[in-house]
Enzyme design. Structure first.
Site, mmCIF file in Angstrom:
data_model
loop_
_atom_site.group_PDB
_atom_site.id
_atom_site.type_symbol
_atom_site.label_atom_id
_atom_site.label_comp_id
_atom_site.label_asym_id
_atom_site.label_seq_id
_atom_site.Cartn_x
_atom_site.Cartn_y
_atom_site.Cartn_z
ATOM 1 N N HIS A 84 0.804 -1.212 0.000
ATOM 2 C CA HIS A 84 0.000 0.000 0.000
ATOM 3 C C HIS A 84 0.843 1.269 0.000
ATOM 4 C CE1 HIS A 84 -3.212 -2.767 0.562
ATOM 5 N NE2 HIS A 84 -4.111 -1.858 0.892
ATOM 6 N N ASN A 197 -5.793 2.666 8.025
ATOM 7 C CA ASN A 197 -7.217 2.837 7.724
ATOM 8 C C ASN A 197 -7.754 4.062 8.457
ATOM 9 O OD1 ASN A 197 -9.719 1.996 6.593
ATOM 10 N ND2 ASN A 197 -9.013 -0.115 6.774
ATOM 11 N N ARG A 286 -19.109 47.744 -0.939
ATOM 12 C CA ARG A 286 -20.270 47.720 -0.059
ATOM 13 C C ARG A 286 -20.623 46.312 0.422
ATOM 14 N NH1 ARG A 286 -25.710 48.574 -2.619
ATOM 15 N NH2 ARG A 286 -24.382 49.184 -4.357
ATOM 16 N N PHE A 331 -14.225 5.068 7.857
ATOM 17 C CA PHE A 331 -13.003 5.573 7.227
ATOM 18 C C PHE A 331 -13.294 6.441 6.010
ATOM 19 C CE2 PHE A 331 -14.004 1.224 5.924
ATOM 20 C CZ PHE A 331 -14.417 1.477 4.619
ATOM 21 N N GLU A 417 -14.374 -1.292 -3.310
ATOM 22 C CA GLU A 417 -14.371 0.113 -2.899
ATOM 23 C C GLU A 417 -14.904 0.930 -4.072
ATOM 24 O OE1 GLU A 417 -10.362 0.776 -1.611
ATOM 25 O OE2 GLU A 417 -10.483 -0.834 -0.124
#
Length: 512
Positions: A84, A197, A286, A331, A417
């Site tokens: 990862h 995670n 303004r 997560f 996912e």
């Protein structure tokens, strides 16, 4: 040097800033160590029972149904971290990585992740020895949290990967750990997953952005007031009773700032009863509180989201006190992604209206008798003409960056996912928008001060006098053209740091 103690309730935004941007040491409260040990005992019990539990005895993501034998579960955790840690690109800044590590310890210390205390302590060793993992900018989708960035941090705990050297160079983690006397750790079941995670990268960036935006939005009121004063604008649109009838709190705060900043000014006195000057100013003058105030209210929304996340357990699976280990979706970074995108939109518009005031200050047809481009000798000299070009280019970039990242999603992990938050990207570009905003406000500061100088012998407000004194130190008086880039850099520092704000507050009182 301060010490931040991670309590059972977590940490505060101030703690995150002290560690991320400073040299604060970090320690674990004994109660957090007990909470982690208790949750770890539950994981150990699951291991011995042989029950299939995601991330403990199975693979990850699309491999969640793959059983992993007990003798290979430590190998599983190490393989997870190595695979990862797959980011690419330039390294994230030290402050982002330090915030991310602190916040991961914060979540582990809440006692719902099933990791041994030594895992959290190993992350603290990196922080306390000022060892910053090299975390590439690309890799997180904000789905199962900031997987790739956190994996690059976790890899250093194993004595692998890279760290950020003192000059920004990439160094081997093993050599740096050895020099610091830190031994790599071996991960047990569930621990690798618990290290990565989390939403800690996007949360850390959002917390720092909230802190920066709060100051810049106040400075936007300062530069707006200076510009309005220099253009002989009216203070009447900022009267409190006009904002009480539209009760947005940010708008009222911004209007109160501007009204206070315009008091005790001979420049304002010179035209207060002149109907040609005071009937009705342009929107960019303004309506300054309506825009900056809406940004303030957006900031409060973002702060609420970040505060909630700071007390949240962000992991998957989580260990519950009754012994259950349950999968969650906590997560997912949508709350943080939405907040970061919303704040980027607000900050971009604060810069956009500031640039419109700059353009008005430089335009001889609209600046109420100031010379073209704020040059006493326009023609041979161009004054601040190209400074406004720079501001306009930055506003255009901020509009592109204000397009929300959180509406995008690309499915990953074999469609397991299948919806991601892009929260990391949202938070990262928010930081760029705020950095750009400081540059736009710097141009407005330069232009407004030039305008006030050109109104001499009229004496500006106390805030105006403080600003003129600060800017004169690096930009001098109106006259022949100067090399503008150094002056613009100095103006940027003046906007970003607290010295000018402090000087003004000494004169007019605290600004909201």
């Amino acid at each position: 040097m301060t010490t931040v103690t991670i309590q059972p309730t977590g940490v505060s935004p101030a703690d995150v800033l002290a560690v991320a941007r400073g040299t604060a040491k970090v320690v674990l409260d004994p109660a957090t160590i007990d909470a982690m040990a208790t949750s770890r005992a539950i994981v150990d019990g699951i291991e011995s029972s042989g029950r299939p539990v995601y991330g403990v005895s199975t693979g990850f993501g699309a491999l969640a149904n793959t059983f992993v034998a007990p003798e290979r579960r430590a190998e599983l955790q190490h393989a997870l971290i190595r695979s990862h840690a797959a980011g690419v690109g330039a390294p994230m800044p030290r402050e982002v990585v330090r915030a991310m590590m602190l916040l991961r310890v914060r979540s582990l210390a809440l006692g719902h992740s099933g990791v041994r205390p030594l895992v959290a302590e190993a992350l603290l060793d990196l922080l306390n020895h000022d060892i910053t993992p090299w975390v590439p900018e690309h890799g997180s989708l904000g789905a199962s949290g900031d997987l790739a960035p956190l994996a690059h941090c976790a890899l250093v705990l194993l004595g692998e990967g890279w760290v950020l050297g003192p000059a920004g160079e990439r160094q081997d983690a093993a050599d740096v750990l050895t020099a610091a006397g830190i031994k790599p750790i071996e991960l047990a079941a569930k621990e690798g997953l618990a290290l990565i995670n989390g939403t800690d990268g996007m949360l850390g960036m959002l917390l720092m952005a909230i802190h920066d935006a709060a100051h810049l939005f106040t400075m936007a009121d300062v530069t707006a007031a200076l510009g309005i004063e220099a253009m002989l604008g009216s203070e009447r649109p900022f009267l409190p009773e006009l904002h009480a009838i539209r009760p947005h709190p940010g708008q009222a705060a911004s209007a109160a700032n501007i009204h206070r900043l315009l008091q005790d000014s001979r420049v304002m006195d010179s035209h207060r009863d002149d109907l040609a000057h005071a009937v009705q100013d342009a929107y960019s003058m303004r309506c300054a509180p309506q825009v900056a105030g809406a940004a303030r209210d957006t900031l409060e929304f973002a702060r609420t989201v970040a505060d909630r996340e700071l007390i949240s357990v962000v992991d998957n699976p989580v260990v519950l006190p009754d012994g259950r280990v349950e999968s969650t979706g906590n997560f997912h970074g949508a709350p943080l992604g939405f907040a970061a995108d919303f704040l980027a939109i607000a900050a971009a518009e604060v810069g956009a209206i500031a640039e419109r005031r700059v353009d008005r200050l430089l335009d001889v047809t609209r600046s109420r008798e100031l010379p073209a481009f704020l040059s006493p000798d326009a023609g041979v000299n161009s004054g601040l003409m190209i400074a406004q070009y720079t501001a306009a280019g930055i506003v255009a970039e901020n509009r592109r960056l204000a397009a929300p990242a959180s509406v995008d999603s690309l499915p990953t992990s074999g469609m397991q996912e299948d919806h991601v938050s892009m929260g990391w990207a949202a938070a990262k570009k928010l930081r760029t928008v705020l950095d750009n905003l400081s540059s736009v406000l710097a141009v407005e500061l330069l232009a407004a001060v030039r305008g006030l100088q050109l109104r001499a012998p009229l004496v500006p407000s106390p805030a105006g006098r403080a600003a003129v004194e600060a800017v004169r130190a690096f930009a001098g008086e109106p006259g022949p053209d100067i090399f503008l880039a150094p002056a613009m850099e100095a103006a940027r520092r003046t906007v970003s740091d607290r010295d000018l704000r402090t000087a003004i507050e000494r004169e007019v009182g605290p600004l909201a």
